[in-house]
Each structure stands twice: as structure tokens, then as C-alpha cells.
Write a protein that holds these residues in place. Structure first.
Motif, short mmCIF file in Angstrom:
data_model
loop_
_atom_site.label_atom_id
_atom_site.label_comp_id
_atom_site.label_asym_id
_atom_site.label_seq_id
_atom_site.Cartn_x
_atom_site.Cartn_y
_atom_site.Cartn_z
N PHE A 153 0.83 -1.21 0.00
CA PHE A 153 0.00 0.00 0.00
C PHE A 153 0.86 1.26 0.00
CE2 PHE A 153 -2.24 3.35 2.33
CZ PHE A 153 -3.39 3.47 1.56
N VAL A 154 1.87 1.29 0.87
CA VAL A 154 2.72 2.48 0.96
C VAL A 154 3.57 2.64 -0.30
CG1 VAL A 154 4.64 3.52 2.23
CG2 VAL A 154 2.77 2.43 3.47
N THR A 155 4.09 1.52 -0.83
CA THR A 155 4.95 1.60 -2.01
C THR A 155 4.19 2.13 -3.22
OG1 THR A 155 6.32 -0.22 -1.20
CG2 THR A 155 6.44 0.29 -3.55
N PHE A 156 3.08 1.49 -3.54
CA PHE A 156 2.32 1.91 -4.72
C PHE A 156 1.58 3.23 -4.47
CE2 PHE A 156 2.83 -2.62 -5.57
CZ PHE A 156 3.27 -2.57 -6.89
N GLY A 157 1.24 3.50 -3.20
CA GLY A 157 0.65 4.80 -2.90
C GLY A 157 1.63 5.93 -3.14
N THR A 158 2.87 5.73 -2.71
CA THR A 158 3.91 6.74 -2.96
C THR A 158 4.16 6.92 -4.45
OG1 THR A 158 4.96 6.14 -0.86
CG2 THR A 158 6.28 7.40 -2.42
N TYR A 159 4.17 5.80 -5.16
CA TYR A 159 4.40 5.87 -6.61
C TYR A 159 3.28 6.63 -7.32
CZ TYR A 159 5.19 4.26 -11.39
OH TYR A 159 5.41 4.21 -12.74
N SER A 160 2.04 6.36 -6.91
CA SER A 160 0.91 7.04 -7.56
C SER A 160 0.85 8.52 -7.19
CB SER A 160 -0.40 6.35 -7.17
OG SER A 160 -0.61 6.42 -5.77
N LEU A 161 1.24 8.87 -5.97
CA LEU A 161 1.21 10.27 -5.57
C LEU A 161 2.20 11.11 -6.36
CD1 LEU A 161 0.88 10.06 -1.67
CD2 LEU A 161 -0.84 10.85 -3.30
N PHE A 162 3.35 10.53 -6.65
CA PHE A 162 4.36 11.27 -7.40
C PHE A 162 4.19 11.11 -8.91
CE2 PHE A 162 6.32 11.07 -3.25
CZ PHE A 162 6.88 12.33 -3.13
N ASP A 163 3.14 10.40 -9.31
CA ASP A 163 2.73 10.35 -10.72
C ASP A 163 3.88 9.93 -11.64
OD1 ASP A 163 1.28 12.61 -13.17
OD2 ASP A 163 0.99 10.46 -12.83
N ASN A 164 4.54 8.83 -11.24
CA ASN A 164 5.55 8.22 -12.10
C ASN A 164 6.82 9.06 -12.25
OD1 ASN A 164 6.51 6.11 -13.62
ND2 ASN A 164 5.67 6.88 -15.55
N VAL A 165 6.98 10.10 -11.43
CA VAL A 165 8.20 10.91 -11.55
C VAL A 165 9.30 10.40 -10.65
CG1 VAL A 165 6.90 12.97 -12.17
CG2 VAL A 165 7.44 12.54 -9.78
N SER A 166 9.00 9.41 -9.80
CA SER A 166 10.03 8.90 -8.90
C SER A 166 11.07 8.08 -9.65
CB SER A 166 9.40 8.04 -7.80
OG SER A 166 8.76 6.90 -8.36
N ARG A 167 10.77 7.69 -10.88
CA ARG A 167 11.75 6.96 -11.67
C ARG A 167 12.72 7.90 -12.35
NH1 ARG A 167 9.29 2.38 -15.30
NH2 ARG A 167 11.52 1.90 -15.33
#
Length: 304
Positions: free
Chosen positions: A290-304
Motif C-alpha cells: 500500500f505504501v509503495t504503490f501509494g507513494t508511486y501514484s502520488l508522485f505520478d511516475n516521476v520517482s523513476r
């Protein structure tokens, strides 16, 4: 007795004890004898077989994950100009099917060899304790009551063999699982995967503390159990005296005081803590996802 299934010679108590005693006698001649080292020297081949199947299961599980990822990518691009031919889809499906079967077979083989190690180690310990008990002098027997001997042969031997069955394999396989999984998540999600690591690190001390409390209470439970077995031994040994003086009720009260007020109280609290620990073990992976994909979705794919 002809219709009774014959035990494999490898698991016969006399064969198991003779093999274990050879290594144990070598340890007794050394400066620092170690029961753990004697056990490992005796049964390392069986443990190694279980470890080999665990490694195979790990490899197959990660191949399955990669195949699923490729299959999803194939399905997403199929029918487009960038899509792969249909043969790739069939190939991924066949590989996924074969890997699923192989993973199940490897797990069952690993479980079988782990159970063999557990059975052999427990048989060795119980036989060694019984032989030692028969060789004790009268003075030495005064130091060990029946309760402690029964506890050593049943409870303690079971706890030790559990380490060789599961814990010894998990000690090296779980870190590898975690590292490879985090690496694959990092390649897929970027630094958002580190949010899941933070959750795991935050939950680890809590779960470790609960485990320590359960371990401490279990040791206290063993002492109460030894006390109850000692009282039972007194009753059985002097049953004629107990009957002659009508001491049944006082002894029943003594046994119930230890069993109900002490043992059952600790057992109940340990069950509650074990339920919390098992629930946390099942909940932590969900929290990590939940935390991992939640963080990924909040930053809208810019964490990569």
C-alpha cells in the motif's frame, strides 16, 4: 507385527543414535564441546538437500515474476505495430505453467527434507537424553526431577528441532528474497520502493519485541511445567501413602494451583501475543504494498 509398516533403516533409533554418538563423542574429546556442531556434522547432508531445493524454488519464483511481467507487456502491445508475434504469448504461457509446477515440486521436496532433518535430530536428542538418564548415579538423579527430564525429551527437543526444520533455512533465504524483491521493485517503481523498506524497518523492532516477550514467557512456562510434573511424580511414587492419609484433595489443589493459576495464565497471554504477531506478519506485506504503490501514484511516475 507382520502387518505393521517397516521403518526405513535410515530412521531407526539405533542407527540414528549410533551416527549421532560418533560425532558427539568427538565433541566431548575437544576443549569446547558443542551440541550444535555435532548435530550439523551428523545431518548436514540432509540440510544441504533442503537448501538446494530452497535455492531452486527461489530461482523459479523469480523466473515466474519476470515471465508474468513479460506476458503482461505482450498482452498490452499485442495487435499493434510494436507488438510481438503470437508465438511469444504461447511461449510465455508455457514457461509460466512449467515454472508453477516446478516451484510446487521444489517446495514439497524442500519440506520433505526439512521434515527428515527434524525427525532425525529429535530422535537423536531423545535417545541421547534417555541413555544419559539410565547412566546417572543415584546422587546425580537427585539433581534432576522427572518433570525436567520429560521437558527435555519432549518440549526442548521439539523447540531445537524446529530451528533445523524452518529457522535455519529462513535465516539465509529470507534476506535474499528481500534484497532481490527490492531490487526488482526499484527497477520498476524507482525510489518509491524505498517507502516500503521504511515500513518494514519500522515494524521489525515491534515484532522482534513481541517475539522476545513470548520467548521469555515460554521459559517461565517450562519452569512451571517442571514443577507440576515434579508434584505428579510425588503423587505417583507415593500413591499408597497419599491414599492412606487421604491426601488426595491437598495434592489436587497443589497441582491445580500450578496448572490453572500459573501455566494456563501464561499460555493464554502467549496465545494473545502469538495472534498479534501472526496478524502483524500477515499485515506488514499489505502495508508495504500500500505504501509503495501509494507513494508511486502520488508522485505520478516521476520517482523513476
Amino acid at each position: 507385527m507382520e502387518d505393521v509398516w517397516k521403518l526405513n533403516g535410515l530412521y531407526r533409533p539405533d542407527v540414528v543414535n549410533a551416527r549421532f554418538q560418533r560425532n558427539w563423542q568427538k565433541e566431548l574429546r575437544s576443549n569446547k564441546p558443542s551440541l550444535f556442531r555435532a548435530t550439523v556434522c551428523t545431518y548436514w547432508k540432509f540440510w544441504a538437500l533442503a537448501a538446494m531445493h530452497e535455492i531452486l524454488r527461489m530461482i523459479v519464483s523469480f523466473i515466474r515474476l519476470i515471465t508474468i511481467s513479460r506476458l503482461i507487456g505482450f498482452a498490452a502491445t499485442y495487435g499493434t505495430e510494436q507488438g510481438d508475434p503470437i508465438e511469444y504469448g504461447y511461449f510465455y504461457a508455457v514457461v509460466l505453467f512449467v515454472m508453477s509446477i516446478e516451484q510446487n515440486v521444489a517446495y514439497r521436496q524442500r519440506w520433505t527434507h526439512a521434515q527428515s532433518v527434524k525427525t532425525l535430530v529429535r530422535t537423536s536428542y531423545m535417545t541421547a537424553i534417555y541413555q544419559k538418564l539410565l547412566a546417572l548415579s543415584n546422587d546425580a538423579r537427585q539433581k534432576y526431577d522427572l518433570g525436567s527430564v520429560v521437558t527435555h525429551m519432549s518440549i526442548d527437543s521439539e523447540n531445537v528441532t524446529t530451528f533445523f526444520e524452518e529457522d535455519s533455512q529462513d535465516m539465509w533465504s529470507d534476506p535474499i528474497h528481500i534484497v532481490i524483491s527490492l531490487f526488482m521493485l526499484y527497477r520498476l517503481l524507482g525510489w518509491s520502493a524505498l517507502a516500503g523498506v521504511v515500513v518494514m524497518l519500522a515494524c521489525t523492532p515491534i515484532m522482534s519485541r513481541i517475539g522476545q516477550i513470548i520467548g521469555a514467557r515460554s521459559k517461565l512456562l517450562m519452569s512451571y511445567r517442571d514443577q507440576r510434573m515434579g508434584i505428579m511424580n510425588e503423587v505417583i511414587t507415593g500413591i499408597r501413602v497419599v491414599k492412606m492419609y487421604a491426601w488426595e484433595l491437598p495434592f489436587i489443589q497443589r497441582i491445580n494451583n500450578v496448572r490453572i493459576k500459573l501455566e494456563l495464565d501464561i499460555i493464554g497471554k502467549n496465545n494473545v501475543l502469538s495472534a498479534i504477531l501472526h496478524s502483524s506478519t500477515a499485515l506488514v506485506p499489505l502495508m508495504v504494498l500500500f505504501v509503495t504503490f501509494g507513494t508511486y501514484s502520488l508522485f505520478d511516475n516521476v520517482s523513476r
